[in-house]
Design a protein around this motif. Structure first.
Motif, mmCIF file in Angstrom:
data_model
loop_
_atom_site.group_PDB
_atom_site.id
_atom_site.type_symbol
_atom_site.label_atom_id
_atom_site.label_comp_id
_atom_site.label_asym_id
_atom_site.label_seq_id
_atom_site.Cartn_x
_atom_site.Cartn_y
_atom_site.Cartn_z
ATOM 1 N N MET A 164 11.268 1.586 -5.639
ATOM 2 C CA MET A 164 10.153 0.713 -5.958
ATOM 3 C C MET A 164 10.040 0.605 -7.477
ATOM 4 N N ASN A 165 10.005 -0.607 -7.981
ATOM 5 C CA ASN A 165 9.907 -0.764 -9.432
ATOM 6 C C ASN A 165 8.586 -1.377 -9.896
ATOM 7 N N HIS A 166 7.731 -1.753 -8.981
ATOM 8 C CA HIS A 166 6.405 -2.235 -9.404
ATOM 9 C C HIS A 166 5.349 -1.770 -8.416
ATOM 10 N N ILE A 167 4.140 -1.700 -8.901
ATOM 11 C CA ILE A 167 3.007 -1.277 -8.079
ATOM 12 C C ILE A 167 2.363 -2.550 -7.522
ATOM 13 N N PRO A 168 2.212 -2.633 -6.216
ATOM 14 C CA PRO A 168 1.651 -3.864 -5.644
ATOM 15 C C PRO A 168 0.183 -4.064 -6.014
ATOM 16 N N VAL A 169 -0.222 -5.310 -5.985
ATOM 17 C CA VAL A 169 -1.607 -5.701 -6.257
ATOM 18 C C VAL A 169 -2.256 -6.072 -4.924
ATOM 19 N N PHE A 170 -3.487 -5.594 -4.740
ATOM 20 C CA PHE A 170 -4.255 -5.939 -3.541
ATOM 21 C C PHE A 170 -5.575 -6.547 -3.979
ATOM 22 N N GLU A 171 -5.866 -7.748 -3.487
ATOM 23 C CA GLU A 171 -7.146 -8.397 -3.782
ATOM 24 C C GLU A 171 -7.980 -8.370 -2.513
ATOM 25 N N MET A 172 -9.110 -7.685 -2.597
ATOM 26 C CA MET A 172 -9.999 -7.561 -1.455
ATOM 27 C C MET A 172 -11.268 -8.366 -1.747
ATOM 28 N N GLU A 173 -12.284 -8.226 -0.902
ATOM 29 C CA GLU A 173 -13.511 -9.009 -1.084
ATOM 30 C C GLU A 173 -14.241 -8.653 -2.380
ATOM 31 N N LYS A 174 -14.449 -7.349 -2.624
ATOM 32 C CA LYS A 174 -15.211 -6.910 -3.796
ATOM 33 C C LYS A 174 -14.332 -6.393 -4.925
ATOM 34 N N ILE A 175 -13.091 -6.055 -4.620
ATOM 35 C CA ILE A 175 -12.262 -5.355 -5.606
ATOM 36 C C ILE A 175 -10.842 -5.902 -5.670
ATOM 37 N N LYS A 176 -10.183 -5.478 -6.730
ATOM 38 C CA LYS A 176 -8.751 -5.712 -6.889
ATOM 39 C C LYS A 176 -8.131 -4.371 -7.252
ATOM 40 N N LEU A 177 -7.064 -4.020 -6.558
ATOM 41 C CA LEU A 177 -6.271 -2.837 -6.901
ATOM 42 C C LEU A 177 -5.023 -3.348 -7.594
ATOM 43 N N ARG A 178 -4.765 -2.826 -8.790
ATOM 44 C CA ARG A 178 -3.558 -3.223 -9.515
ATOM 45 C C ARG A 178 -2.970 -1.993 -10.169
ATOM 46 N N GLY A 179 -1.721 -2.083 -10.526
ATOM 47 C CA GLY A 179 -1.033 -0.953 -11.119
ATOM 48 C C GLY A 179 -1.683 -0.481 -12.408
ATOM 49 N N LEU A 180 -1.736 0.816 -12.570
ATOM 50 C CA LEU A 180 -2.261 1.450 -13.772
ATOM 51 C C LEU A 180 -1.375 1.126 -14.965
ATOM 52 N N THR A 230 -14.209 1.956 0.920
ATOM 53 C CA THR A 230 -13.873 1.341 2.201
ATOM 54 C C THR A 230 -12.849 0.239 1.976
ATOM 55 N N GLU A 231 -13.073 -0.597 0.966
ATOM 56 C CA GLU A 231 -12.109 -1.658 0.663
ATOM 57 C C GLU A 231 -10.779 -1.092 0.182
ATOM 58 N N VAL A 232 -10.830 -0.022 -0.602
ATOM 59 C CA VAL A 232 -9.583 0.617 -1.040
ATOM 60 C C VAL A 232 -8.788 1.070 0.190
ATOM 61 N N PHE A 233 -9.440 1.756 1.115
ATOM 62 C CA PHE A 233 -8.749 2.235 2.316
ATOM 63 C C PHE A 233 -8.182 1.077 3.135
ATOM 64 N N LEU A 234 -8.925 -0.033 3.218
ATOM 65 C CA LEU A 234 -8.439 -1.191 3.978
ATOM 66 C C LEU A 234 -7.155 -1.758 3.380
ATOM 67 N N ALA A 235 -6.920 -1.502 2.104
ATOM 68 C CA ALA A 235 -5.678 -1.952 1.451
ATOM 69 C C ALA A 235 -4.592 -0.885 1.508
ATOM 70 N N VAL A 236 -4.930 0.346 1.146
ATOM 71 C CA VAL A 236 -3.885 1.357 0.963
ATOM 72 C C VAL A 236 -3.390 1.986 2.256
ATOM 73 N N LEU A 237 -4.214 2.061 3.285
ATOM 74 C CA LEU A 237 -3.724 2.647 4.532
ATOM 75 C C LEU A 237 -2.645 1.769 5.175
ATOM 76 N N PRO A 238 -2.864 0.460 5.322
ATOM 77 C CA PRO A 238 -1.765 -0.374 5.837
ATOM 78 C C PRO A 238 -0.534 -0.343 4.921
ATOM 79 N N TYR A 239 -0.758 -0.324 3.623
ATOM 80 C CA TYR A 239 0.374 -0.258 2.705
ATOM 81 C C TYR A 239 1.146 1.049 2.902
#
Length: 187
Positions: A1-17, A110-119
């Motif tokens: 893996m060479n990049h950290i995926p981005v997840f856009e949820m309803e209230k948040i966005k998870l992006r690589g540090l 809760t939103e973080v888990f909804l993204a990272v658990l499936p990932y």
């Protein structure tokens, strides 16, 4: 893996540090109250925060962790999440998170888990995801229970918080358990 995926949820966005996130993380990751369930020694300077970020990024390059920044809908850094102790061979990882105090108990995790658990289970093909928490951390306990993590046991007085020894409770979810509950995540 060479990049950290981005997840856009309803209230948040998870992006690589990124190293440039250190100044945004420092104000809350330097607080004793924010870090009380993680370490008795929060970072004391921006330079220490930068070193912490560099360690996380080095872990990503070594494929032993995946670090994300949590942003709110305005793009403000409100937290940090990572898979760590990630083993491709053993197909397992542990979770770690720090949320800015103003955003705790607002549904962010809760939103973080909804993204990272499936990932974790579907994309990384993990078989096991672990959340180990201090016994007094009621918020994390509720979150792990909500998502169907199983309590495996208590490690007695395993961590010293600077004043006293803390018990750690180990929770886990296996891929087969995730498969049974994942349809409820969409509701």
């Amino acid at each position: 893996m060479n990049h950290i995926p981005v997840f856009e949820m309803e209230k948040i966005k998870l992006r690589g540090l990124k190293l440039s996130d250190a100044p945004s993380l420092f104000p809350f990751m330097s607080r004793q109250d924010t870090m009380k369930y993680i370490t008795p020694h929060p970072v004391l300077s921006l330079r220490e925060m930068e070193a912490y970020v560099e360690e996380r990024l080095a872990g990503f390059r070594k494929q032993t962790e995946i670090p994300w920044v949590i942003e709110n809908e305005k793009g403000r850094c409100i937290g940090f999440f990572r898979f760590h102790k990630w083993s491709v061979w053993h197909r397992k990882a542990e979770m770690g998170a720090v949320i800015h105090p103003a955003y705790q108990r607002t549904g962010i995790m809760t939103e973080v888990f909804l993204a990272v658990l499936p990932y974790g289970f579907d994309t990384l093909n993990l078989n096991r995801i672990v959340g180990d928490i201090f016994a007094e951390n009621e918020g994390s306990r509720k979150l792990l229970n909500k998502f169907g993590f199983r309590e495996e046991g208590v490690l007695r007085e395993t961590d010293f918080d600077g004043e006293r020894f803390q018990d750690t409770i180990v929770f886990s979810m296996l891929k087969k358990e995730y498969e049974q509950v994942k349809q409820t995540f969409d509701q």
